[in-house]
Design a protein around this motif. Structure first.
Motif, PDB file in Angstrom:
ATOM      1  N   GLU A 283      58.980  10.751  88.956  1.00 27.17           N
ATOM      2  CA  GLU A 283      59.785  10.376  87.787  1.00 27.17           C
ATOM      3  C   GLU A 283      59.014   9.551  86.761  1.00 27.17           C
ATOM      4  OE1 GLU A 283      63.528   8.662  89.060  1.00 27.17           O
ATOM      5  OE2 GLU A 283      63.518   9.972  90.806  1.00 27.17           O
TER       6      GLU A 283
ATOM      7  N   ALA B 118      56.653  10.096  84.517  1.00 23.86           N
ATOM      8  CA  ALA B 118      56.558  10.612  83.147  1.00 23.86           C
ATOM      9  C   ALA B 118      57.906  10.508  82.448  1.00 23.86           C
ATOM     10  CB  ALA B 118      56.070  12.065  83.166  1.00 23.86           C
ATOM     11  N   ALA B 119      58.972  10.822  83.173  1.00 24.76           N
ATOM     12  CA  ALA B 119      60.314  10.768  82.584  1.00 24.76           C
ATOM     13  C   ALA B 119      60.682   9.340  82.205  1.00 24.76           C
ATOM     14  CB  ALA B 119      61.338  11.343  83.564  1.00 24.76           C
TER      15      ALA B 119
ATOM     16  N   ASP C 107      58.699   8.255  79.192  1.00 27.50           N
ATOM     17  CA  ASP C 107      59.198   8.938  77.998  1.00 27.50           C
ATOM     18  C   ASP C 107      60.485   8.267  77.506  1.00 27.50           C
ATOM     19  OD1 ASP C 107      59.408  11.226  76.097  1.00 27.50           O
ATOM     20  OD2 ASP C 107      61.212  11.637  77.282  1.00 27.50           O
TER      21      ASP C 107
ATOM     22  N   GLY D 254      56.900  17.390  86.426  1.00 30.07           N
ATOM     23  CA  GLY D 254      57.425  16.321  85.579  1.00 30.07           C
ATOM     24  C   GLY D 254      58.864  16.606  85.173  1.00 30.07           C
TER      25      GLY D 254
ATOM     26  N   LEU E 105      61.757  14.755  83.214  1.00 32.64           N
ATOM     27  CA  LEU E 105      61.181  14.822  81.866  1.00 32.64           C
ATOM     28  C   LEU E 105      61.779  16.027  81.135  1.00 32.64           C
ATOM     29  CD1 LEU E 105      58.903  13.513  80.076  1.00 32.64           C
ATOM     30  CD2 LEU E 105      57.382  15.289  80.962  1.00 32.64           C
TER      31      LEU E 105
ATOM     32  N   LYS F 112      59.264  17.874  76.091  1.00 38.49           N
ATOM     33  CA  LYS F 112      58.315  16.770  76.241  1.00 38.49           C
ATOM     34  C   LYS F 112      57.206  17.143  77.235  1.00 38.49           C
ATOM     35  CE  LYS F 112      60.048  13.594  73.498  1.00 38.49           C
ATOM     36  NZ  LYS F 112      60.734  12.416  74.013  1.00 38.49           N
ATOM     37  N   ALA F 113      57.573  17.894  78.246  1.00 32.97           N
ATOM     38  CA  ALA F 113      56.579  18.322  79.239  1.00 32.97           C
ATOM     39  C   ALA F 113      55.549  19.239  78.596  1.00 32.97           C
ATOM     40  CB  ALA F 113      57.273  19.013  80.403  1.00 32.97           C
TER      41      ALA F 113
END
Lengths: 447, 443
Positions: free
Chosen positions: A318, A320-321, A324, A351, A356, A360-361
């Motif tokens: 998680e 990256a999420a 972000d 991701g 995410l 965005k990924a």
């Protein structure tokens, strides 16, 4: 070109003829064949990244750049363009990997913990099989970094995976014509060791601060000397490179995992004003707000399980999420050979598994990475004027079942899954581990 | 919360049931004594009995799974399928239309359900998450040949990576000593649950782990070459042959002193346990076949990155392959690995199952679900890839009477997903082992 060579080989009766074929292929590859050809890719779903996806689009390239990109219904194809039907396929920008170790890297040695003078491109082998695997995974722009184990292991190099026989041909150039790159630093347990390496975190930070203070003093002397050569300090390769870091020209790519180590990097970055991309960041989810407040960017690695070392034991799908959501600009990296460049799309998909958003990924694989290398004006999205770097897939990039069919760099095809030799590197098999000569020789030279 | 604790913790459950049994015995004694009036003690006792019965009901309540697509691996997928589990076992499997869910059963719903996944070769439980000396029990470097080392003496039920892989649906692992010495020790087969190794072990001694190639080289010592490796193995097996011969001697006074090392190798010679040889290069695979042929040993080929070069030889030997992780790094002895090897071997009729293998750095463990996904995207059909991490692995490991498919009578091991289990963006949303829900973390 390829057709010609095949004919030539059919007629060849001796080893000498084959040798001549090889020499010819070298000669042709070195020239910019078909530079003025206009190619139109018609009918694919276009993932542009910097603007919404087009379900049925047209991508037109010429002179190594993107000439036009738009919906099929309202994009004119020049009459002289070679038309390639890609109906049912997906095209996305060439993938940018912000942290990769292919090419037989050899950065700083064990003589000391700080090597700002060492340039990674002095050690790279463009024939390394890793480059063939990278284009098979859709990668087109890499930040090749020296390895681990140092507070500062050397200067990194940004490369484009264009056909090349020397690393100079691959390297990205700054506006001043010099080879572009950042500088690789690390903290936490990575750079600790017996003397002269630091034994603690505080000592690590002290050594780094001392190094930057020397660099600041050096720059002051250079500035004070002005045009008077007699007053200039003796040249110092390491301090010169650090001057580029202090001026912001050279970005610090910083290995850091544990939350407190991440905060230490932010502290040093603030003290000396260097621009930093935080790499790996296993525990960034604990300090996402602090990272966002500092305006630092994060290049995340997502491996299948936590652990292997203490500083990666809190790794989360998680991360990256969470970053972000906190407003941090997030990219991914392969850290190849930690993860295989051919499976880089998978990391972005994991991701998404970790929360995410999809767009965005996809940005994290392309434009965000380009921004972290200061190359956002040249690569990272399907935008008119940018380099014609793109990937053709047979399905959604975030599906396990999708395959990279072709990879193009600056308007030349550098990977074709239908080519048996390319397929060997893309899928694996006997010989896939062997380095190759010549490297990506003849693709895109006019089939 | 309390009930959850009992449900998910076999140890607590066992203790509670033991207490309940004791009280039932007391009750029988009371009736036998013919006492009449209810004393305070008896009232307390009755209340406790009621508590136990209620708790038993919770602990052993029936659990049902309802999945839009149910892969039983014992027949075609069932649309809108039901699995009912009771007392740790599966009691019914079928379409919702003909498989009523018992009243009071807890029902878990999912888009997809599969049997609990089986990892045909791992080192999880011996190689720990921190990778420090204190949790690195997968390899012992004091000697090149140590088949007497038992996995069960090193397996740590509380290892965090066990919980981690379990949350992706992995319910059974074949784990133990890792590649890295000529003979590194024994392996075991274990459920990924519990805090007492004796309770969760399916097979205490599953195979003897052997390594050929550079990974078995000892710096400055023997073996230093491939030839020496084979010489040392042959020498040990010849000793074991002589040992077995003496063991089988009729006269008690002629039996040899016990020798743990030769006993372990003797079991391989008697066909009681396979020799699992990790070999990546084609020539090492052929050496393994040669060794197995010479001593008539049951062989499992492990790793086998270049197996596609020697398909005919493997097929002729009738040997199964526990293939390297699909995403194994293409370097060193495995530099010529291919994503398509599983498909190639299977097409040629070789038994092939998948493994997560041993990782010495990051990631510390691989997830067998992900390795199967890559195989499914590279030539195996969906069904073949799922078989390779369920029923086919169970058969190879000899535990298919207990696990590997969703059939009445088998263990209640099941994995739930919110989509195609192999898709990167799908989540594992629930896992049950022995009929008990052990994970509801969305992974």
């Amino acid at each position: 070109m390829r057709v010609y060579l095949m004919k030539f080989r059919r007629n060849a009766r001796s080893g000498r003829a084959a040798l001549w074929a090889a020499v010819l292929s070298f000669a042709v590859c070195a020239s910019a064949a078909n530079a003025d050809e206009t190619i139109a890719f018609i009918g694919a779903r276009l993932i542009r990244v910097d603007s919404p996806e087009l379900p049925t689009g047209v991508l037109i390239v010429r002179d190594g750049r993107i000439l036009a990109v738009g919906a099929a219904a309202d994009t004119n194809v020049p009459p002289d363009a070679r038309r390639i039907d890609v109906t049912g396929k997906v095209i996305m920008p060439g993938i940018v990997d912000t942290h990769n170790h292919i090419g037989g890297i050899g950065g700083g040695d064990q003589s000391k913990p700080l090597h700002p003078d060492v340039r990674i491109y002095d050690s790279l082998n463009p024939r390394d099989a890793g480059f063939r695997r990278a284009v098979a995974g859709g990668l087109t722009t890499l930040n090749i970094m020296p390895g681990s184990g140092h507070l500062l292991s050397g200067q990194t190099v940004y490369v484009k995976l264009r056909p090349a026989h020397t690393i100079e041909e691959m390297a990205v150039r700054n506006a001043d014509g010099l080879i572009a790159g950042g500088i690789k630093m690390a903290n936490g347990t990575n750079s600790r060791g017996g003397a002269p390496f630091p034994g603690t975190r505080a000592k690590s930070a002290a050594l780094v601060r001392e190094m930057f203070i020397r660099a600041v003093e050096y720059q002051s002397k250079v500035t004070a000397a002005g045009d008077d050569a007699s007053k200039k300090p003796d040249r110092d390769l390491g301090l010169e490179a650090l001057g580029e870091v202090l001026s912001g020209k050279r970005v610090v790519h910083h290995h850091t995992h544990r939350a407190d180590d991440i905060v230490t990097v932010l502290r040093l970055s603030k003290e000396f004003g260097f621009r930093v991309v935080l790499h790996h960041v296993s525990e960034a989810w604990m300090v996402a707000d602090e990272i966002a407040a500092a305006g630092a960017r994060c290049s995340v690695i997502l491996v299948d399980s936590p652990g292997g070392k203490l500083e990666a034991s809190q790794l989360s799908y998680e991360t990256a999420a969470i970053l972000d959501r906190a407003g941090v600009n997030v990219a991914f990296h392969t850290d190849d050979w930690i993860t295989d460049s051919r499976l880089f799309l998978r990391m972005a998909a994991l991701g998404v598994r970790g929360g995410l958003p999809r767009e965005k990924a996809l940005r994290a694989l392309t434009l965000s990475g380009a921004e972290m290398l200061d190359l956002q004006d040249r690569v990272g999205s399907l935008t008119v004027g940018k380099d014609a770097d793109f990937v053709v897939l047979d399905g959604d990039p975030l599906s396990v079942y999708s395959k990279v069919l072709e990879t193009w760099v600056e308007g030349r095809r550098v990977f074709d899954r239908n080519d048996p030799q390319d397929r060997l590197y893309g899928v694996g098999g006997y010989g896939a581990g062997f380095d190759t000569v010549p490297y990506m020789c003849c693709h895109g030279d006019g089939e | 919360m309390q009930n959850d604790k009992y449900r998910t913790n076999p140890h607590m459950r066992r203790r509670m049931n033991a207490e309940c049994r004791t009280m039932t015995d007391e009750r029988m004694a009371w009736f036998a004594n013919g006492r009449g009036a209810l004393s305070i003690t008896m009232r307390v006792w009755l209340a406790l009995t009621a508590f136990c019965i209620l708790n038993s009901a919770f602990a052993f309540a029936q659990t049902a799974v309802r999945a839009k697509t149910l892969y039983t691996m014992s027949g075609p997928p069932i649309q809108d399928g039901i699995v009912i589990m009771r007392d740790g076992k599966i009691v019914a499997v079928g379409p919702a239309a003909t498989t009523p869910i018992p009243a009071g059963a807890r029902v878990l719903e999912a888009a997809v359900a599969t049997p609990g996944l089986i990892d045909a070769h791992s080192t999880v439980g011996l190689s720990g998450i921190l990778n420090y000396a204190h949790d690195r029990d997968q390899i012992e470097h004091s000697e090149a040949i140590q088949p007497e080392l038992r996995a069960i003496d090193a397996y740590n039920c509380r290892e965090k990576l066990i919980e981690f892989v379990r949350s992706f649906g992995v319910t059974t692992i074949h784990t133990g000593h890792a590649p890295g010495e000529l003979i590194s020790g024994q392996t075991m087969i274990v459920k990924t649950v519990g805090d007492n190794v004796a309770e969760v072990t399916l097979v205490e001694s599953a195979a003897i782990a052997c390594t050929l190639g550079p990974a078995a080289q000892r710096g400055g010592g023997a073996p230093g070459t491939r030839g020496k490796m084979m010489a040392m193995l042959r020498e040990q097996f010849i000793k074991a042959q002589e040992y077995v011969k003496k063991q089988d001697a009729a006269e008690a006074d002629k039996k040899p002193d016990r020798n743990l090392r030769l006993e372990a190798l003797g079991r391989a010679l008697r066909g009681e346990i396979p020799l699992m040889v990790t070999a990546y290069r084609a020539q090492d695979i052929i050496s393994a076949l040669r060794l197995a042929n010479e001593f008539n040993i049951k062989l499992w080929l492990d790793g086998a990155a270049e197996a596609y070069m020697v398909i005919d030889e493997i097929k002729a030997a009738g040997v199964p392959v526990i293939l390297h992780p699909s995403m194994m790094r293409a370097s060193g002895d495995a530099e010529n690995m291919s994503f398509e090897t599983a498909a190639k071997l299977r097409k040629s009729g070789i038994t092939v199952v998948l493994q997560s293998g041993y990782e010495d750095y990051v990631p510390k463990a691989r997830v067998i679900l992900f390795e199967a996904a890559i195989a499914a995207a590279n030539g195996l059909t969906f069904d073949e890839a799922l078989r390779a991490i369920t029923i086919d692995s169970a058969r190879l490991l000899g535990v298919d009477k207990r696990v590997g498919s969703l059939e009445a009578g088998k263990d209640g091991d099941i994995a739930l997903f919110d989509g195609d289990p192999f898709e990167y963006t799908t989540h594992c949303i629930g896992v049950a082992i022995n009929g008990q829900i052990v994970s509801e973390t969305k992974r």
